[in-house]
Structure formats: structure tokens, C-alpha cells
Design an enzyme around this catalytic site. Structure first.
Site, PDB file in Angstrom:
ATOM      1  N   CYS A 181      15.832  32.489   9.150  1.00 58.82           N
ATOM      2  CA  CYS A 181      16.005  33.255  10.392  1.00 58.82           C
ATOM      3  C   CYS A 181      17.290  32.852  11.107  1.00 58.82           C
ATOM      4  CB  CYS A 181      14.801  33.052  11.299  1.00 58.82           C
ATOM      5  SG  CYS A 181      14.363  31.322  11.539  1.00 58.82           S
ATOM      6  N   HIS A 260      14.391  30.877  18.754  1.00 58.91           N
ATOM      7  CA  HIS A 260      15.480  29.897  18.685  1.00 58.91           C
ATOM      8  C   HIS A 260      16.619  30.430  19.571  1.00 58.91           C
ATOM      9  CE1 HIS A 260      13.610  28.336  15.035  1.00 58.91           C
ATOM     10  NE2 HIS A 260      13.915  29.405  14.329  1.00 58.91           N
TER      11      HIS A 260
END
Ligand code: NAD
Length: 383
Positions: A181, A260
Site C-alpha cells: 500500500c 498511513h
């Protein structure tokens, strides 16, 4: 205005989808998957967890591929979702006792992994990180193409993939790895910059979520945990898909489950000819990026980004796009500073669909694949 930009982008995707209905199908290669005769690629999902269940739905949304089965290691709660979706359920292992345990729990199990691979052209391995490597021989022996996820090493697969960086290099190969990711997020913003500048030097810090929302086994829950390996693997992993970008990263894990955040500093070469505004303009023309002004929209933290994602209405509140704060982007001379937020459970999902098209050779233009993938997912979610 920012919302208008986002929804205009989807409108463009839908029209691109319509124009792609008559896409090309190419039969190349020597494996079973290389001899695809049908219009519909038969996709197996090995590991129906966080990533696997999402990839299954993204594939199910497309008109040029179909799910022929998903695996579970045992008759646990994820089986109900597969049954509800109508995906044939298989056991991750060929062991007769383990297969029988599904029937004992009330599920119809169609067999073991070998049975599933026998009816598939390609398998998307969504097993936990580092577990997938042990499955590679099984896939090769079954003669199916294979896609691993970012938890596996590039050295194991020999190829890696992100839609914007190296779709062409992945055309018709036997197998690949959709990068993590974080690497996917870095590629989405750095590849267009690199393509404009011709060279790029990047330093970045990954502020990582501690665990996925459905994961109770990881932490920290009350600490900031630096990754004591410098550089962290995230930045250098970009070079597995775009080796020309020179990039290093450091990482810390923080007690959050939702996203994140990347803090990025990129050094552009002399004569780049860019401004903060032109960089924002460049990104706004690239797919799977959402740019919003924090001060104007009130979206100033990952909590609001995720609330925005839930408002869009994709399943699980997913955000396939990388989120960039317009007012957090600044070019000072040759140095570009910006933040971006990554929904770790979902940005790689549409990339897996594009990777299937690359490996099976059914679409050699990454932009066309992206438009088709995203329009089909939007339609699937009634958006
Ligand atoms: P997960 O633990 O949620 O799901 C993994 C699934 O695989 C589970 O259903 C598990 O039972 C099953 N499984 C266990 N052993 C298996 C085996 N030997 N063969 C096949 N399946 C097996 O994990 P996840 O978060 O979905 O991660 C899958 C992969 O995707 C990993 O490589 C991970 O690094 C990568 N990835 C995860 C995220 C994320 O945020 N969750 C993001 C990007 C990439």
C-alpha cells in the site's frame, strides 16, 4: 469545487469504460493462462482476508474477468461473506480432513487449492505476508499465472507491479507482485513527477498505522515505534517498479488503525519548470489521486479523510485513491514538500485488477485499464 473535481474524474472514468467495451484479447505465452481462449479471465483468490475479499469484489465488478473460487484455511467467519457473494468456497489446503471440516460447519466446500487452480487461469495470492512464497511452486506446477501481494519479497517474484509505473513491463509475464500500500501510494505521486523531470531524488517518512481495524494482534497501542532498520523497505521498494527514482525512507508505527501518512521531500533537477500549482495540476490529471484543501473542506486529519471515504459509499468505507492535502504541498526552489494519506486496506485493490489485465495481456495500456477498473467498481457500488 474540490468535490466537483473528484466527481468529474469519475465521470471521465465512466465514459472511458464505455469506449473500452470492445477491448482486445490476446493469446500469448505457453502456460494454461497464456492460452486463454475465452473472453473472461478465470480468477482464483487464495486467502480471503482483508485484501482477498476486496480483490474478489473488484474482480467480480469487471466484465472481462470472473471469480471461480476463494479459499479459506478453515470454516471461520469469512466463509459467510463468500457464500453470500456466491463465490465458490475452497479449502486453502488439499488435505481431506481439512476439506471435510467445512461441511461439518455447514459450508459447501468445492475441494482443495489444487481443485481451484484446475479451473483458474490466474491466482491472486492474498495470504499473509511471507506465507505466499511457499505457494509459488504450487501455482507453477498447476500452470496458472500468479499475483502476490506486497508482503512478499521482490526477489521471490522477480517482478513487481503498480499500474502507473510498469504495466507494460508486466505484459504477459508468468507472475508478479502488486507492491505494498505504501509503495503504491508513493508511486502514484512520484511517477508523474519523475516522468516530467527525468530525474528525482526523494526522502520520505512513513507514519504507519499500527494495525488494520479488524486486527487485534498487532500494536503499538500506546507508543510511537520507529522502524529500526534504516532506510525502511518502503522507499527502496518503489525502485522495484521505477528503478530510476532515487528514494530513501524511514518509518514509524503509531497507534491508529485507519491510514498511513507520508511526509515527502523530493529534490527536482535544475530547470524543472514546475510551480506548486503546476504540480497540483499534474496530479489532478492522474488517476487515483484526490486533492483537497484542508482549510477549505475541514478535512485536516486522517479521521476526516476516512469519513469522506465512507460518504463516497464504497464497501467497507474504502478509499482507493491517495489523498493529498492541497495546502500541504509546497515547492521551494528545487525542493518539493508534501503530505499524502494512504488507505492501507484498499489502495492496492484496483491495482490487482490492472495487474490481471497486464499478466493476461488483455489490456496493454495502463490508463485504459485503470479507467475500466475504476468505472466498473463505481458501477458495482452504485456510485
Ligand atoms: P489477512 O491476514 O487479513 O488475510 C490473509 C488470509 O490468508 C487469511 O484469510 C488467512 O486465513 C489466509 N491464509 C493463511 N495462510 C494461508 C496460506 N498458506 N495460503 C493461503 N491463504 C492463507 O492479511 P491481509 O492484510 O489481507 O494481507 C494479505 C497480503 O496483502 C500480505 O502480503 C500483506 O502484506 C498485503 N497487504 C496488506 C495490506 C493491509 O493493510 N492489510 C495492504 C497492502 C498489502
Amino acid at each position: 469545487m474540490v468535490e466537483a473535481r473528484f466527481f468529474m474524474f469519475h465521470l471521465v472514468q465512466v465514459s472511458a469504460h464505455v469506449s473500452l467495451l470492445f477491448q482486445r484479447f490476446v493469446n500469448r505465452g505457453s502456460s494454461k493462462a497464456g492460452m486463454l481462449r475465452t473472453m473472461t479471465v478465470k480468477v482464483a483468490i487464495n486467502g480471503y482476508g482483508t485484501i482477498g475479499k476486496r480483490v474478489a469484489d473488484a474482480v467480480d465488478a469487471q466484465d472481462d474477468m470472473e471469480i471461480v473460487g476463494v479459499t479459506k484455511t478453515r470454516p471461520a467467519f469469512g466463509c459467510d461473506l463468500a457464500v453470500r457473494k456466491g463465490y465458490p468456497l475452497y479449502c486453502t489446503f488439499d488435505d481431506a480432513e481439512r476439506i471435510a471440516s467445512f461441511a461439518e460447519a455447514g459450508y459447501t466446500c468445492h475441494g482443495g487449492l489444487s481443485d481451484l487452480l484446475a479451473v483458474a487461469d490466474i491466482v491472486v495470492d492474498c495470504s499473509p505476508g511471507k506465507v505466499g512464497a511457499s505457494n509459488k511452486d504450487i501455482y507453477q506446477n498447476a500452470g496458472v499465472k500468479w499475483i502476490f501481494q506486497g508482503g512478499e519479497k521482490h526477489a521471490m517474484t522477480g517482478m513487481s507491479y503498480t499500474s502507473s509505473a510498469n504495466h507494460k513491463e508486466n505484459l504477459n509475464v508468468e507472475g508478479t507482485r502488486v507492491v505494498s500500500c505504501n509503495t503504491t501510494g508513493l508511486s502514484r505521486t512520484l511517477v508523474p513527477l519523475y516522468e516530467h523531470c527525468g530525474e528525482l531524488q526523494v526522502e520520505c517518512t512513513m507514519i504507519r498505522r499500527a494495525a488494520d481495524p479488524g486486527d487485534s494482534s498487532k500494536g503499538p497501542i500506546n507508543a510511537i515505534k520507529p522502524v529500526l532498520k534504516v532506510p525502511s523497505h518502503h522507499g527502496p521498494d518503489v525502485m522495484t517498479v521505477k528503478p530510476e527514482i532515487k528514494i530513501n525512507s524511514m518509518a514509524v508505527a503509531v497507534p491508529t488503525t485507519i491510514m498511513h501518512v507520508h511526509v515527502i521531500t523530493a529534490t527536482l533537477p535544475e530547470g524543472h519548470g514546475l510551480t506548486t500549482e503546476s504540480i497540483l495540476g499534474m496530479w489532478s490529471k492522474n488517476p487515483r489521486l484526490v486533492i483537497m484543501n484542508g482549510a477549505e473542506t475541514g478535512i485536516t486529519t486522517t479521521a476526516e479523510v476516512m469519513e469522506f471515504a465512507r460518504d463516497i459509499g464504497r464497501k467497507w468505507g474504502d478509499l482507493h485513491e491517495i489523498f493529498i492535502w492541497e495546502d500541504g504541498v509546497k515547492l521551494e526552489g528545487n525542493t518539493l514538500y508534501y503530505f499524502q494519506a494512504i488507505h492501507q486496506e484498499s489502495d492496492v485493490i484496483p491495482e490487482n485488477v490492472d495487474a490481471i489485465r497486464a499478466l493476461t495481456g488483455i489490456e496493454d495500456d495502463w490508463m485504459s485499464s485503470v479507467a475500466k477498473t475504476d468505472a466498473a467498481i463505481s458501477k458495482y457500488n452504485h456510485l
